[in-house]
Design an enzyme around this catalytic site. Sequence first.
Site, short mmCIF file in Angstrom:
data_model
loop_
_atom_site.label_atom_id
_atom_site.label_comp_id
_atom_site.label_asym_id
_atom_site.label_seq_id
_atom_site.Cartn_x
_atom_site.Cartn_y
_atom_site.Cartn_z
N CYS A 398 0.84 -1.20 0.00
CA CYS A 398 0.00 0.00 0.00
C CYS A 398 0.88 1.25 0.00
CB CYS A 398 -0.97 -0.06 1.17
SG CYS A 398 -2.44 0.92 0.86
N HIS A 525 -3.52 -5.12 0.66
CA HIS A 525 -2.86 -5.63 1.88
C HIS A 525 -2.94 -7.15 1.91
CE1 HIS A 525 -2.36 -1.80 4.13
NE2 HIS A 525 -3.37 -1.42 3.37
N GLU A 527 -1.47 -9.16 3.68
CA GLU A 527 -1.30 -9.74 5.02
C GLU A 527 -2.60 -10.18 5.67
OE1 GLU A 527 -0.84 -6.57 4.19
OE2 GLU A 527 -1.26 -5.15 5.81
N1 GLN Z 1 -1.90 6.68 2.91
C1 GLN Z 1 -1.99 5.91 1.71
C2 GLN Z 1 -3.36 6.02 1.07
O1 GLN Z 1 -4.30 6.44 1.69
C3 GLN Z 1 -1.64 4.47 1.98
C4 GLN Z 1 -2.63 3.77 2.85
C5 GLN Z 1 -2.13 2.46 3.38
O2 GLN Z 1 -0.94 2.19 3.32
N2 GLN Z 1 -3.00 1.65 3.92
O3 GLN Z 1 -3.52 5.68 -0.07
#
Ligand code: GLN
Length: 562
Positions: A398, A525, A527
């Site tokens: 992300c 994600h 994970e």
């Molecule tokens: N801050 C970034 C976004 O909003 C990444 C978010 C995250 O890593 N979950 O896109």
Amino acid sequence: MKYVLVTGGVVSGLGKGVTASSIGVVLKACGLRVTSIKIDPYLNTDAGTMSPFEHGEVFVLDDGGEVDLDLGNYERFLDVTLTRDNNITTGKIYQSVLEKERKGDYLGKTVQVVPHVTDAIRNWIETVSVIPVDGKEGPADVCVIELGGTVGDIESMPFIEALRQLFFSVGQDNFCLIHVSLIPVLGVVGEQKTKPTQHSVRELRALGLTPHFLACRSAEPLLESTKLKLSQFCHVADGNILNIHDVPNIWHIPLLLRNQNAHDAILKHLNLRSVATPPELQEWTKRAETFDNLQNSVRIAMVGKYVGLPDSYLSVVKALLHACIARSLKPSVDWIAASDLEDESSESTPEAHTAAWRTLREAACVLVPGGFGDRGVRGMLLAAKYARENNVPYLGICLGMQIAVIEFARSVLGLQGANSTEFDADTQNPVVIFMPEGSKTHMGSTMRLGSRRTLLQTPDCITAKLYHNSEYVDERHRHRYEVNPEVVGILEEAGLRFVGKDESGKRMEILENPSHPFYVGVQFHPEFKSRPGRPSALFLGLILAATGQLEAYLTKQQNGSL
Ligand code: GLN
């Protein structure tokens, strides 16, 4: 429906969640279908707005629910897919009660904690417990309910009262209360003290709930005499005094419970003996023992913002563990506060700066996990650059993927000040931008949340192979920003490849750098869906690459000889 309620006493942080999920595991091992509900008596409607610094990670579900990290434990331990409604908070309950009140559903009555709030809690539990979570049809046999906090907390009172009523209405055969407590050892004599447990059981009783089981946390196994004392003073049969003493890893806990015949006693209480089978826990036993005996470790540099509290990245740590165990390796996670890598830190905190860089250089791979806000971003960019230039395996999750894109744009494309508009709203080169989803089902919220499909663009990339040549993957998301579709062309010309995109082709989901042994960024994600025994493909890839086994693994896998 049979309910197993798990409450906690004496102090918080006893591992109630792990105890409750382990009870679920043992019951599941006896052939029963198990679901779970976590009650968090705090006022937040969900965990989405809670700081990982304070509360640990925000766990994300398929349906986009942002929930307490304990739901992650349940999903991993029970191998189920929960819904946002499986996490009840005071905020959610009050929201539903107040909505009803505004609609006039209470027909002019005075709306009160008892009965309206307590009824709402009971209804919620009864409705959610029957939602199938294991992919099969029909409700589960048992619902494990964990009541967060400690008995006696003011905010948990309406829940206790609702649970008392539930107990009364479903009856003894259908309701089993397990109270998790602490047995400390004090003084030079080292006596195991039962008094705090006695007090917390008394408190529970005063609220109308009688524990059928005690699950006593202790450093060393409980002495027989301690158990007898507990049984006598707490009015719990001595066969129902379970002991969860310290173990080398949490996978031992279901085994510990099984060894004490907890399953049998619970099944007996719930009148389920006739439908249950003897517990099948071979896989758990193997995993718990394998982990204890692992010799080789692999060093993983985790470069993030919230490194002070490891629970902030709990699922990432678990996913690393699952991947490492699959390769008979012990994960050795080196936490690096991203800001310590930054140039300024060499002046303000030179020791931390030197240590952070040393740790980064000694690691076999680098992982930049998700995060929000600009703190530490410069340090993460340095880590991504270091990994890219030195062929060190890199997994960016992300924010970690966005970092990889920004770093590449700056260093390789020479786009000065390239940035995400999250960190610099006026950047000349916005390579990561705000891309609200505008989904009809997610109105009012700007976050892209929950399970979304990623189409793999080519079978000829590491990710597609790691995902067993699937044409698509469904992973969970939690972000607002994404790679700017307008710069995808120039990034690809310069060597990056976006090998995974969403169904519209506009959202970049997976990036690879083909001139690097393993440089992968994912907007989702992975994970959250990793399971013991079924590690996430990308974490496995990172560990394989870190130990120089990736190519051999992929070749074998493509030959079908794995
Ligand atoms: N801050 C970034 C976004 O909003 C990444 C978010 C995250 O890593 N979950 O896109």
